[in-house]
Design a protein around this motif. Structure first.
Motif, PDB file in Angstrom:
ATOM      1  N   GLU A   1       0.612  -1.721   0.122  1.00 40.32           N
ATOM      2  CA  GLU A   1      -0.145   0.234  -0.451  1.00 40.32           C
ATOM      3  C   GLU A   1       0.930   1.251   0.359  1.00 40.32           C
ATOM      4  O   GLU A   1       0.793   2.242  -0.299  1.00 40.32           O
ATOM      5  CB  GLU A   1      -1.211  -0.445   1.602  1.00 40.32           C
ATOM      6  CG  GLU A   1      -1.597  -1.161   1.218  1.00 40.32           C
ATOM      7  CD  GLU A   1      -2.796  -0.939   0.388  1.00 40.32           C
ATOM      8  OE1 GLU A   1      -3.162  -0.655   0.218  1.00 40.32           O
ATOM      9  OE2 GLU A   1      -3.412  -1.946  -0.741  1.00 40.32           O
TER      10      GLU A   1
ATOM     11  N   SER B   1      -8.846   8.257  13.821  1.00 43.26           N
ATOM     12  CA  SER B   1      -9.153   6.742  12.706  1.00 43.26           C
ATOM     13  C   SER B   1      -7.338   7.252  12.215  1.00 43.26           C
ATOM     14  O   SER B   1      -6.766   7.580  11.916  1.00 43.26           O
ATOM     15  CB  SER B   1     -10.514   7.804  11.711  1.00 43.26           C
ATOM     16  OG  SER B   1     -10.008   8.697  12.114  1.00 43.26           O
ATOM     17  N   TYR B   2      -8.105   5.953  11.368  1.00 44.20           N
ATOM     18  CA  TYR B   2      -6.386   6.011  10.006  1.00 44.20           C
ATOM     19  C   TYR B   2      -7.722   5.147   8.667  1.00 44.20           C
ATOM     20  O   TYR B   2      -8.809   5.287   8.715  1.00 44.20           O
ATOM     21  CB  TYR B   2      -6.095   4.016  10.270  1.00 44.20           C
ATOM     22  CG  TYR B   2      -4.983   4.507  11.382  1.00 44.20           C
ATOM     23  CD1 TYR B   2      -3.554   4.673  11.250  1.00 44.20           C
ATOM     24  CD2 TYR B   2      -5.679   3.780  12.429  1.00 44.20           C
ATOM     25  CE1 TYR B   2      -3.247   4.790  12.283  1.00 44.20           C
ATOM     26  CE2 TYR B   2      -4.752   4.513  14.170  1.00 44.20           C
ATOM     27  CZ  TYR B   2      -3.657   5.009  13.792  1.00 44.20           C
ATOM     28  OH  TYR B   2      -2.860   4.841  14.964  1.00 44.20           O
ATOM     29  N   ASP B   3      -6.985   6.479   7.435  1.00 44.40           N
ATOM     30  CA  ASP B   3      -7.407   6.217   6.556  1.00 44.40           C
ATOM     31  C   ASP B   3      -7.214   5.120   5.850  1.00 44.40           C
ATOM     32  O   ASP B   3      -7.744   4.646   5.399  1.00 44.40           O
ATOM     33  CB  ASP B   3      -6.143   7.080   5.638  1.00 44.40           C
ATOM     34  CG  ASP B   3      -6.261   8.847   5.635  1.00 44.40           C
ATOM     35  OD1 ASP B   3      -7.086   8.895   5.955  1.00 44.40           O
ATOM     36  OD2 ASP B   3      -4.680   9.563   5.614  1.00 44.40           O
ATOM     37  N   LYS B   4      -6.281   3.817   5.986  1.00 39.88           N
ATOM     38  CA  LYS B   4      -6.571   2.550   5.663  1.00 39.88           C
ATOM     39  C   LYS B   4      -5.801   1.818   7.092  1.00 39.88           C
ATOM     40  O   LYS B   4      -5.338   1.849   8.396  1.00 39.88           O
ATOM     41  CB  LYS B   4      -4.185   2.173   4.873  1.00 39.88           C
ATOM     42  CG  LYS B   4      -4.813   3.545   3.335  1.00 39.88           C
ATOM     43  CD  LYS B   4      -3.459   2.923   2.660  1.00 39.88           C
ATOM     44  CE  LYS B   4      -3.590   3.234   1.617  1.00 39.88           C
ATOM     45  NZ  LYS B   4      -4.437   3.241   0.782  1.00 39.88           N
TER      46      LYS B   4
ATOM     47  N   ASP C   1      -8.558  12.648  17.812  1.00 40.80           N
ATOM     48  CA  ASP C   1      -9.129  11.454  16.319  1.00 40.80           C
ATOM     49  C   ASP C   1      -7.354  10.295  16.280  1.00 40.80           C
ATOM     50  O   ASP C   1      -6.588  10.732  16.001  1.00 40.80           O
ATOM     51  CB  ASP C   1      -9.127  12.708  14.722  1.00 40.80           C
ATOM     52  CG  ASP C   1      -9.039  12.084  13.600  1.00 40.80           C
ATOM     53  OD1 ASP C   1      -9.505  10.726  13.850  1.00 40.80           O
ATOM     54  OD2 ASP C   1      -8.546  12.092  13.286  1.00 40.80           O
TER      55      ASP C   1
ATOM     56  N   GLU D   1       1.318   2.688   8.973  1.00 40.98           N
ATOM     57  CA  GLU D   1       1.643   4.294   9.584  1.00 40.98           C
ATOM     58  C   GLU D   1       3.561   3.995   9.234  1.00 40.98           C
ATOM     59  O   GLU D   1       4.507   4.415   9.555  1.00 40.98           O
ATOM     60  CB  GLU D   1       0.884   4.954  10.098  1.00 40.98           C
ATOM     61  CG  GLU D   1      -0.538   5.010  10.213  1.00 40.98           C
ATOM     62  CD  GLU D   1      -0.040   6.134   9.065  1.00 40.98           C
ATOM     63  OE1 GLU D   1       0.531   7.078   9.329  1.00 40.98           O
ATOM     64  OE2 GLU D   1      -2.125   6.182   8.591  1.00 40.98           O
TER      65      GLU D   1
ATOM     66  N   GLY E   1      -3.864  -0.069  11.645  1.00 43.40           N
ATOM     67  CA  GLY E   1      -3.441   1.079   9.777  1.00 43.40           C
ATOM     68  C   GLY E   1      -1.759   1.382  10.560  1.00 43.40           C
ATOM     69  O   GLY E   1      -1.552   1.905  10.656  1.00 43.40           O
TER      70      GLY E   1
END
Length: 315
Positions: A21, A264-267, A262, A283, A279
């Motif tokens: 990714e 949260s993770y994009d992936k 926050d 990262e 994620g």
């Protein structure tokens, strides 16, 4: 960037899935031992070699090795890679002794190469705020802290190497080292360390780290029961309490306000091991790739790596 992945077991598959990714982070081949590593590499269309020598003879453009083997092999592959003038990414722990870690870092300095220890919590949104909050002092001094990291017995470990103290270091090296890395990087070297092991239920440990004016307590264990993996912490400051319950990261302020961070993770990528989809590893590897491209050293510093290993050695 051509990367040579060393080991294709549980963590090797995690690193491979996340590397796919990341633009420009190309797993070019796999080095491993045995039929399982070979099969896993071939299933993914990756060339397989039995040594770093063999791999770089065919793919001389390899720039870095990513070591995800069982723990006791980390130091051997790190030293071999550095001898070839390659940068090193190593899963934690870098070695099973502070002496071996010091040897690796000394060789890296001699070869003008970098060693990046994959202490994954440093790169997470759940844990990375701790150091900043402590240093800013907005909520005063720490008063008390507690970290927990629990898992069912890790039956997924190939050939049970994880249960051999000489090969894994057991719970202090394999599981608790994550929290200890955060404790050391956030609060510094403790004045005193106490630990207690309980083996009747599996392998369960209590830890206490004493600082000037406060203590950090922790627990970690492999439990012989089907408990879900969990990782939580709570830090009480003079004017607020930071709490991570595994789902939310909240700062409860003295004023009555509650700040939610926050996390949260994009992936979110499946791990395939006893850690839920996350994620975290994406990262981590993305950040290390950026450091490599910039020629910058790891943010997990030499002194911290060696100090953590010295502490768990003493348990």
């Amino acid at each position: 960037m051509k990367v040579l992945l060393i080991g294709m077991g549980g963590m090797g598959k995690v690193h491979y899935a996340n590397s796919k990714e990341i633009d420009g982070f190309d797993i070019a081949a796999v080095v491993g031992r045995g039929a399982d590593d070979r099969r896993a590499a071939e299933e993914r269309g990756l060339p397989f070699y039995e040594s770093i020598d063999d791999a770089i003879a065919v793919i001389p453009s390899i720039a870095v090795v990513d070591i995800t083997t069982p723990t006791f092999l980390h130091k051997y592959y790190a030293i071999e890679a550095l001898d070839h003038g390659l940068d090193v990414i190593s899963e934690k722990p870098l070695a099973l002794s502070a002496k071996d870690a010091d040897k690796i870092f000394s060789l890296a300095e001699k070869k003008h190469r970098h060693v990046y220890v994959a202490q994954v919590l440093r790169y997470t949104k759940e844990y990375s705020p701790i150091k900043r909050i402590v240093e800013e002092g907005r909520y005063g001094r720490p008063v008390d802290a507690f970290f927990s990291r629990m898992s069912s017995y890790p039956g997924w470990a190939a050939d049970s190497w994880l249960f051999d103290k000489s090969k894994s270091g057991l719970v202090p090296f394999d599981l608790h080292i994550h929290d200890l890395d955060i404790i050391i990087s956030s609060f510094g070297i403790p004045l005193n360390v106490r630990s207690e092991e309980h083996t009747g239920c599996g392998d369960y440990w209590n830890f206490t780290y004493d600082y000037d004016g406060f203590s950090v307590r922790a627990e970690a264990g492999w439990i012989k029961a089907p408990i879900p993996f969990s990782a939580t912490y709570r830090i009480i400051f003079e004017h607020g309490t930071l709490s991570f319950d595994g789902g939310k990261l909240l700062m409860y302020e003295e004023s009555g306000a509650v700040e939610e961070y926050d996390i949260s993770y994009d992936k979110i990528i499946s791990t395939g091991i006893n850690v839920p989809p996350t994620g975290w590893y994406y990262e981590e590897l993305k950040a290390i790739k950026n450091l490599l491209e910039s020629g910058l050293p790891s943010n997990v510093e030499y002194e911290e790596v060696v100090s953590v290993l010295r502490i768990v050695e003493g348990m």
